[in-house]
Structures are given as structure tokens and as C-alpha cells.
Write a protein that holds these residues in place. Structure first.
Motif, PDB file in Angstrom:
ATOM      1  N   SER A  79      -6.395 -51.113 -15.990  1.00  0.00           N
ATOM      2  CA  SER A  79      -6.643 -49.797 -15.404  1.00  0.00           C
ATOM      3  C   SER A  79      -5.526 -49.398 -14.456  1.00  0.00           C
ATOM      4  O   SER A  79      -5.086 -48.239 -14.450  1.00  0.00           O
ATOM      5  CB  SER A  79      -7.985 -49.800 -14.659  1.00  0.00           C
ATOM      6  OG  SER A  79      -9.058 -50.082 -15.532  1.00  0.00           O
ATOM      7  N   PHE A  83      -3.337 -45.942 -14.680  1.00  0.00           N
ATOM      8  CA  PHE A  83      -3.326 -44.903 -13.646  1.00  0.00           C
ATOM      9  C   PHE A  83      -1.973 -44.794 -12.956  1.00  0.00           C
ATOM     10  O   PHE A  83      -1.627 -43.714 -12.455  1.00  0.00           O
ATOM     11  CB  PHE A  83      -4.457 -45.140 -12.645  1.00  0.00           C
ATOM     12  CG  PHE A  83      -5.794 -44.746 -13.204  1.00  0.00           C
ATOM     13  CD1 PHE A  83      -6.119 -43.409 -13.377  1.00  0.00           C
ATOM     14  CD2 PHE A  83      -6.716 -45.700 -13.595  1.00  0.00           C
ATOM     15  CE1 PHE A  83      -7.337 -43.032 -13.923  1.00  0.00           C
ATOM     16  CE2 PHE A  83      -7.930 -45.337 -14.145  1.00  0.00           C
ATOM     17  CZ  PHE A  83      -8.245 -44.000 -14.308  1.00  0.00           C
ATOM     18  N   CYS A  86      -0.331 -42.393 -15.091  1.00  0.00           N
ATOM     19  CA  CYS A  86      -0.881 -41.055 -14.818  1.00  0.00           C
ATOM     20  C   CYS A  86      -0.256 -40.453 -13.565  1.00  0.00           C
ATOM     21  O   CYS A  86       0.050 -39.253 -13.523  1.00  0.00           O
ATOM     22  CB  CYS A  86      -2.397 -41.132 -14.671  1.00  0.00           C
ATOM     23  SG  CYS A  86      -3.277 -41.556 -16.202  1.00  0.00           S
ATOM     24  N   VAL A  94      -7.376 -36.794 -16.245  1.00  0.00           N
ATOM     25  CA  VAL A  94      -7.224 -37.823 -17.276  1.00  0.00           C
ATOM     26  C   VAL A  94      -8.364 -37.630 -18.263  1.00  0.00           C
ATOM     27  O   VAL A  94      -9.534 -37.587 -17.874  1.00  0.00           O
ATOM     28  CB  VAL A  94      -7.254 -39.237 -16.662  1.00  0.00           C
ATOM     29  CG1 VAL A  94      -7.143 -40.296 -17.757  1.00  0.00           C
ATOM     30  CG2 VAL A  94      -6.134 -39.393 -15.641  1.00  0.00           C
ATOM     31  N   CYS A  96     -10.320 -38.870 -21.596  1.00  0.00           N
ATOM     32  CA  CYS A  96     -10.604 -39.929 -22.552  1.00  0.00           C
ATOM     33  C   CYS A  96     -11.017 -39.293 -23.876  1.00  0.00           C
ATOM     34  O   CYS A  96     -12.003 -38.550 -23.928  1.00  0.00           O
ATOM     35  CB  CYS A  96     -11.709 -40.840 -22.044  1.00  0.00           C
ATOM     36  SG  CYS A  96     -11.298 -41.709 -20.507  1.00  0.00           S
ATOM     37  N   VAL A 105     -11.753 -46.734 -12.053  1.00  0.00           N
ATOM     38  CA  VAL A 105     -11.120 -45.502 -11.581  1.00  0.00           C
ATOM     39  C   VAL A 105     -10.761 -45.644 -10.110  1.00  0.00           C
ATOM     40  O   VAL A 105     -11.637 -45.864  -9.271  1.00  0.00           O
ATOM     41  CB  VAL A 105     -12.056 -44.299 -11.789  1.00  0.00           C
ATOM     42  CG1 VAL A 105     -11.384 -43.015 -11.302  1.00  0.00           C
ATOM     43  CG2 VAL A 105     -12.448 -44.169 -13.261  1.00  0.00           C
ATOM     44  N   PHE A 109      -8.189 -40.858  -8.207  1.00  0.00           N
ATOM     45  CA  PHE A 109      -8.567 -40.191  -9.450  1.00  0.00           C
ATOM     46  C   PHE A 109     -10.084 -40.017  -9.577  1.00  0.00           C
ATOM     47  O   PHE A 109     -10.559 -39.670 -10.664  1.00  0.00           O
ATOM     48  CB  PHE A 109      -8.016 -40.947 -10.662  1.00  0.00           C
ATOM     49  CG  PHE A 109      -6.584 -40.615 -10.957  1.00  0.00           C
ATOM     50  CD1 PHE A 109      -6.256 -39.550 -11.787  1.00  0.00           C
ATOM     51  CD2 PHE A 109      -5.556 -41.348 -10.390  1.00  0.00           C
ATOM     52  CE1 PHE A 109      -4.931 -39.224 -12.045  1.00  0.00           C
ATOM     53  CE2 PHE A 109      -4.224 -41.041 -10.647  1.00  0.00           C
ATOM     54  CZ  PHE A 109      -3.915 -39.973 -11.472  1.00  0.00           C
ATOM     55  N   VAL A 113     -11.350 -37.919 -13.973  1.00  0.00           N
ATOM     56  CA  VAL A 113     -11.312 -38.574 -15.283  1.00  0.00           C
ATOM     57  C   VAL A 113     -12.541 -38.140 -16.068  1.00  0.00           C
ATOM     58  O   VAL A 113     -13.675 -38.294 -15.595  1.00  0.00           O
ATOM     59  CB  VAL A 113     -11.286 -40.110 -15.151  1.00  0.00           C
ATOM     60  CG1 VAL A 113     -11.107 -40.761 -16.531  1.00  0.00           C
ATOM     61  CG2 VAL A 113     -10.191 -40.556 -14.191  1.00  0.00           C
ATOM     62  N   ASN A 115     -14.725 -37.983 -19.885  1.00  0.00           N
ATOM     63  CA  ASN A 115     -14.963 -38.635 -21.173  1.00  0.00           C
ATOM     64  C   ASN A 115     -15.935 -37.801 -21.982  1.00  0.00           C
ATOM     65  O   ASN A 115     -16.774 -37.083 -21.423  1.00  0.00           O
ATOM     66  CB  ASN A 115     -15.549 -40.036 -20.964  1.00  0.00           C
ATOM     67  CG  ASN A 115     -15.767 -40.764 -22.285  1.00  0.00           C
ATOM     68  OD1 ASN A 115     -14.866 -40.877 -23.100  1.00  0.00           O
ATOM     69  ND2 ASN A 115     -16.978 -41.257 -22.505  1.00  0.00           N
TER      70      ASN A 115
END
Length: 214
Positions: A79, A83, A86, A94, A96, A105, A109, A113, A115
Motif C-alpha cells: 500500500s 500511495f 499517487c 484514487v 479502484c 489507506v 488519502f 479512495v 471502489n
């Protein structure tokens, strides 16, 4: 994140994470090209070197970096590498898109993020529920409705606050492929909408719930 001005909103910078074929990524590329999503994608990160989405990303002129999960000793180190990329690419959000590795996370962030999951969370979600496994389970269980869920990512699978959900019917003669296509059609509309809402600061988190602001 980008703020609006008299000429419109500045394009939000999206780093997209993939593990598979990249269908979500391609949808976002098409939306950006059509002008219906005000965004740019400075980087795509794949958790697998053999992901089909890598070539599809390159066909759209996107930079791709592989962060192979098996090359990292822990979720934390994997991770952190993601990041850090990123940060280097100045990601606002971000995204997914069929990303199958668990993320931790970092604080900078948090709530940045997103998803998408191909069911109505909390049904048919969590570790092991991805892709066709979700649709097979929904049909086997005999539910009459399924759909998709866009949510913020926290440090558990399919667990963060829900931003949007879209419902589709499960038909008596459905196959996993047919249901998957119907759900993906809903995803194709819902994910860009959710990205715009978050980028424009219209999603407020209250406990485990979200509120969409005018």
C-alpha cells in the motif's frame, strides 16, 4: 481537490488501480473523451504484471506501473508503494477499478479512495467476492435484485461508507454473464457520477452514512 471557477471545474486527477481486464478504466477513458467526466488519468497502477488492463491502458496513451503484490512482504508495504506513486502523480482521487488487493489507506488519502463493487453491499461482498463469483452467488441465492455499489475505501474489503448504489433486476433465466453485463451497464453510469460528486465536494460523511449535498 480541484475547485470550480467561471470557466467550469478543473479536471480531477485520477490514479486508477487495476488487477484484471480494465473494463472500468476503459469506461472512464471513454467518458473523459466524450466530455461527460471532467477528469484526467496521469497514472494506472496494476497489482499484477499479466493484467489485461495494462495493454488497454497503454492503447489509451496512459502511463502504467506494475506494483506486483507478490513482490511485497506485507499489505502495508504494498500500500505504501502505491500511495507514494499517487503522491508523485498528484492524485486528487484514487479509483479502484477491479483492484483485488487489500489496501491500507494512509491519512492523507482518507476519503479520497473509491471502489466499485458489483452487488448491493452488504450482500455478496467481502474477501473472495469479486467478478463472476458475485453474480453466481446472487443467482444461486435467488435474489430478485442486484446492482452495484460505489463506496469509500477503508482498511477492510468492501466496507467504507457508501456513496451511490444502483439497482438492476435479476431475471428468472439469468446467467452470470447476462447479469454481469446488466450490472456493468449500471456501473458505467454510476462510477463517473460518484467521482464527480466527490471531486466537487458534494459528499458529506456522517458516521457510516453519506449525504449528497446540493
Amino acid at each position: 481537490m480541484p475547485q470550480g471557477d467561471s470557466a467550469g471545474h478543473q479536471a480531477v486527477r485520477l490514479v486508477v488501480l487495476i488487477s484484471g481486464g480494465g473494463t472500468t478504466l476503459v469506461n472512464l477513458c471513454h467518458r473523459i473523451a466524450a466530455g461527460s467526466l471532467n477528469a484526467q488519468i496521469p497514472l494506472v497502477i496494476s497489482s499484477r504484471p499479466d493484467a489485461g488492463g495494462i495493454e488497454r491502458a497503454r492503447q489509451h496513451g496512459l502511463e502504467v506501473v506494475v506494483c506486483h503484490r507478490k513482490e511485497f512482504p506485507s499489505t502495508s508495504s504494498h500500500s505504501e508503494a502505491i500511495f507514494q506513486l499517487c503522491r508523485l502523480h498528484q492524485a486528487d482521487l484514487v479509483i479502484c477499478g477491479g483492484f483485488l488487493s487489500l489496501l491500507e489507506v494512509p491519512e492523507d488519502f482518507r476519503n479520497r479512495v473509491l471502489n466499485i463493487h458489483p452487488s448491493l453491499i452488504p450482500s455478496f461482498c467481502g474477501k473472495g467476492f469479486y467478478g463472476h463469483h458475485v453474480h453466481e452467488a446472487a443467482i444461486q441465492r435467488g435474489v430478485q435484485f442486484s446492482g452495484c455499489t460505489i463506496h469509500f475505501v477503508d482498511n477492510e474489503y468492501d466496507h467504507g461508507p457508501i456513496i451511490l448504489q444502483r439497482v438492476v433486476p435479476v431475471l428468472p433465466d439469468d446467467t452470470p454473464d447476462a447479469l454481469a453485463q446488466r450490472v456493468f451497464d449500471a456501473e458505467s453510469e454510476a462510477y463517473p457520477e460518484a467521482i464527480e460528486l466527490v471531486a466537487n465536494h458534494r459528499v458529506q460523511i456522517v458516521g457510516r452514512r453519506t449525504m449528497i449535498l446540493p
